[in-house]
Every structure is written in C-alpha cells, then in structure tokens.
Design a protein around this motif. Structure first.
Motif, mmCIF file in Angstrom:
data_model
loop_
_atom_site.group_PDB
_atom_site.id
_atom_site.type_symbol
_atom_site.label_atom_id
_atom_site.label_comp_id
_atom_site.label_asym_id
_atom_site.label_seq_id
_atom_site.Cartn_x
_atom_site.Cartn_y
_atom_site.Cartn_z
ATOM 1 N N GLN A 182 0.888 -1.184 -0.055
ATOM 2 C CA GLN A 182 0.006 0.141 -0.074
ATOM 3 C C GLN A 182 0.623 1.085 0.113
ATOM 4 O O GLN A 182 0.578 2.238 -0.722
ATOM 5 C CB GLN A 182 -0.975 0.141 1.179
ATOM 6 C CG GLN A 182 -2.066 -1.064 1.177
ATOM 7 C CD GLN A 182 -2.776 -1.144 2.346
ATOM 8 O OE1 GLN A 182 -2.197 -1.032 3.377
ATOM 9 N NE2 GLN A 182 -4.066 -1.469 2.164
ATOM 10 N N THR A 199 0.795 4.109 -3.164
ATOM 11 C CA THR A 199 0.500 5.559 -2.657
ATOM 12 C C THR A 199 1.514 6.529 -2.770
ATOM 13 O O THR A 199 1.457 7.535 -3.683
ATOM 14 C CB THR A 199 -0.355 5.845 -1.185
ATOM 15 O OG1 THR A 199 0.743 5.391 -0.271
ATOM 16 C CG2 THR A 199 -1.354 4.952 -0.994
ATOM 17 N N SER A 251 0.975 6.997 -6.637
ATOM 18 C CA SER A 251 0.090 8.028 -6.126
ATOM 19 C C SER A 251 -1.351 7.426 -6.340
ATOM 20 O O SER A 251 -2.341 8.190 -7.236
ATOM 21 C CB SER A 251 -0.004 9.297 -7.155
ATOM 22 O OG SER A 251 1.502 9.789 -7.238
ATOM 23 N N ARG A 252 -1.589 6.263 -5.988
ATOM 24 C CA ARG A 252 -3.086 5.815 -5.943
ATOM 25 C C ARG A 252 -3.577 6.005 -4.717
ATOM 26 O O ARG A 252 -3.333 5.962 -3.619
ATOM 27 C CB ARG A 252 -2.767 4.156 -6.280
ATOM 28 C CG ARG A 252 -2.391 3.826 -7.595
ATOM 29 C CD ARG A 252 -3.146 4.347 -8.839
ATOM 30 N NE ARG A 252 -2.853 3.887 -10.138
ATOM 31 C CZ ARG A 252 -1.760 4.321 -10.923
ATOM 32 N NH1 ARG A 252 -0.941 5.051 -10.454
ATOM 33 N NH2 ARG A 252 -1.785 3.835 -12.084
ATOM 34 N N TYR A 253 -5.104 6.163 -4.653
ATOM 35 C CA TYR A 253 -5.903 6.387 -3.657
ATOM 36 C C TYR A 253 -6.375 5.016 -3.074
ATOM 37 O O TYR A 253 -6.844 4.083 -3.849
ATOM 38 C CB TYR A 253 -7.045 7.062 -4.061
ATOM 39 C CG TYR A 253 -8.108 7.594 -3.051
ATOM 40 C CD1 TYR A 253 -7.910 8.196 -2.127
ATOM 41 C CD2 TYR A 253 -9.326 6.767 -3.094
ATOM 42 C CE1 TYR A 253 -8.716 8.548 -1.055
ATOM 43 C CE2 TYR A 253 -10.490 7.012 -2.385
ATOM 44 C CZ TYR A 253 -9.835 7.904 -1.130
ATOM 45 O OH TYR A 253 -11.056 8.119 -0.100
ATOM 46 N N LEU A 254 -6.316 4.765 -1.584
ATOM 47 C CA LEU A 254 -6.574 3.595 -1.004
ATOM 48 C C LEU A 254 -7.725 3.692 -0.160
ATOM 49 O O LEU A 254 -7.981 2.939 0.769
ATOM 50 C CB LEU A 254 -5.397 3.091 -0.317
ATOM 51 C CG LEU A 254 -4.058 2.845 -0.997
ATOM 52 C CD1 LEU A 254 -2.980 2.520 0.072
ATOM 53 C CD2 LEU A 254 -4.443 1.567 -1.940
ATOM 54 N N GLY A 255 -8.615 4.667 -0.538
ATOM 55 C CA GLY A 255 -9.672 4.915 0.108
ATOM 56 C C GLY A 255 -9.481 5.886 1.452
ATOM 57 O O GLY A 255 -8.602 6.104 1.815
ATOM 58 N N GLY A 300 -6.656 4.714 3.834
ATOM 59 C CA GLY A 300 -5.304 4.814 3.530
ATOM 60 C C GLY A 300 -4.703 3.452 3.686
ATOM 61 O O GLY A 300 -5.004 2.595 3.606
ATOM 62 N N TYR A 318 -10.109 -1.308 -2.185
ATOM 63 C CA TYR A 318 -9.462 -0.043 -2.726
ATOM 64 C C TYR A 318 -7.976 -0.411 -2.992
ATOM 65 O O TYR A 318 -7.664 -0.058 -4.041
ATOM 66 C CB TYR A 318 -9.490 1.081 -1.599
ATOM 67 C CG TYR A 318 -10.563 1.825 -1.454
ATOM 68 C CD1 TYR A 318 -11.019 2.679 -2.490
ATOM 69 C CD2 TYR A 318 -11.503 1.797 -0.370
ATOM 70 C CE1 TYR A 318 -12.161 3.522 -2.264
ATOM 71 C CE2 TYR A 318 -12.539 2.509 -0.161
ATOM 72 C CZ TYR A 318 -12.795 3.212 -1.212
ATOM 73 O OH TYR A 318 -14.389 3.942 -1.002
ATOM 74 N N THR A 319 -7.543 -1.339 -2.292
ATOM 75 C CA THR A 319 -6.274 -1.910 -2.646
ATOM 76 C C THR A 319 -6.251 -2.921 -3.878
ATOM 77 O O THR A 319 -5.214 -2.362 -4.955
ATOM 78 C CB THR A 319 -5.557 -2.729 -1.524
ATOM 79 O OG1 THR A 319 -5.636 -1.661 -0.388
ATOM 80 C CG2 THR A 319 -4.159 -3.124 -1.709
ATOM 81 N N ALA A 360 -6.238 -0.170 -6.701
ATOM 82 C CA ALA A 360 -5.228 0.485 -7.119
ATOM 83 C C ALA A 360 -4.157 -0.406 -7.610
ATOM 84 O O ALA A 360 -3.514 0.004 -8.679
ATOM 85 C CB ALA A 360 -4.598 1.172 -5.597
#
Length: 152
Positions: free
Chosen positions: A83, A87, A91-95, A98, A106-107, A110
């Motif tokens: 994770q 991120t 630069s991915r959003y994990l909800g 985080g 979310y993971t 991503a």
C-alpha cells in the motif's frame, strides 16, 4: 461417470480454500506459493543503487521468502508495504483508511490500475510478476524507489 471424471479433473486443477468464510479458488501456481504474512528488507545489489533498501511483502518464518502472494482479504504488514508503494510511488488512492494493512477493494483496484500501467496482467493480485515489476518505496523516502529486477 463423465461427471465424476470432470469433478476429479477440476479438483486436480484447482485448489479451494476458505478465507473468512468465503471460498477462494486458486490456480495451481498460486497454491504452490504461501501468502505473505509480513514484510522483509530487500537490499539492492544494482550498481546504480547498491545498498539501498526497501521493505517488501514476504512470507516470514525462520527465514524470509519474498516469493509469496497477497490477495483480497489478506491482512499483514506486507499488505501495508504494498500500500505504501501504491500511494507513495504510484500516487494511487486507497480509500478513506489509506495504508491500513488490509487488502480490500481499494487496494485491489489500485493494484489493478498500477499493473495495467506497467504492462503486466492486471488481475489485482500480488505475486512474483508484480513484485519484480514494481518500483518499491526506498526506505526512508516517500517518493523514491528501487527496482528488484535491475533490467528496468
């Protein structure tokens, strides 16, 4: 008789496991690898970053094995390291939670996105191909990374 043979054939091709009450079907290659239950330190031997370290998912027992799997439903510090890379580097959003060490939707989303971007099978599962093609978050940095496979 045909149904019995078909059932035996499918049993030989697939491994069925239960994760938190849900049934997960794994391919033979997945069944052969343990699930990452932690993280370990990888030290680069590449001349461009010799000695640089990164924490990456691992199966930790009496030794550290970086050849492991992470799938939706897993929970470990290895998920957290994946994770952090998703991120910090990609630069991915994990909800809203985080980095939480939980491999949830979310993971998975991503990871699929990053896998597609780097040109590998976008299945949303972490294994050796994903490990070797990610640029891992360099220890002590939020946005610098090192490759495990020095051909990048």
């Amino acid at each position: 008789m045909f149904r019995r043979l078909l059932r035996l054939g499918l049993t030989a091709l697939l491994t069925v496991t239960t994760v938190g009450g849900a049934v997960a079907i794994s391919s033979p290659a997945q069944a052969a690898l343990p699930h990452c239950n932690g993280a370990g330190v990888y030290t680069s031997t590449w001349s461009g970053a010799r000695g640089a370290t990164a924490w990456i998912p691992a199966y930790v027992s009496s030794t550290i094995n970086f050849n492991c799997l992470l799938i939706r439903g897993d929970h470990s510090s290895g998920v957290g390291e994946l994770q952090r890379t998703l991120t910090g580097i990609y630069s991915r959003y994990l909800g809203p939670n985080g980095v939480d060490n939980d491999f949830g939707g979310y993971t998975q989303s991503a990871l699929r996105s990053v896998q597609a971007d780097i040109g590998i099978s976008a299945d949303g599962e972490y294994g050796p191909q994903t490990r070797d093609n990610l640029c891992w978050r360099w220890t002590g940095s939020d946005n610098s990374c090192i490759w495990l496979n020095n051909n990048h």
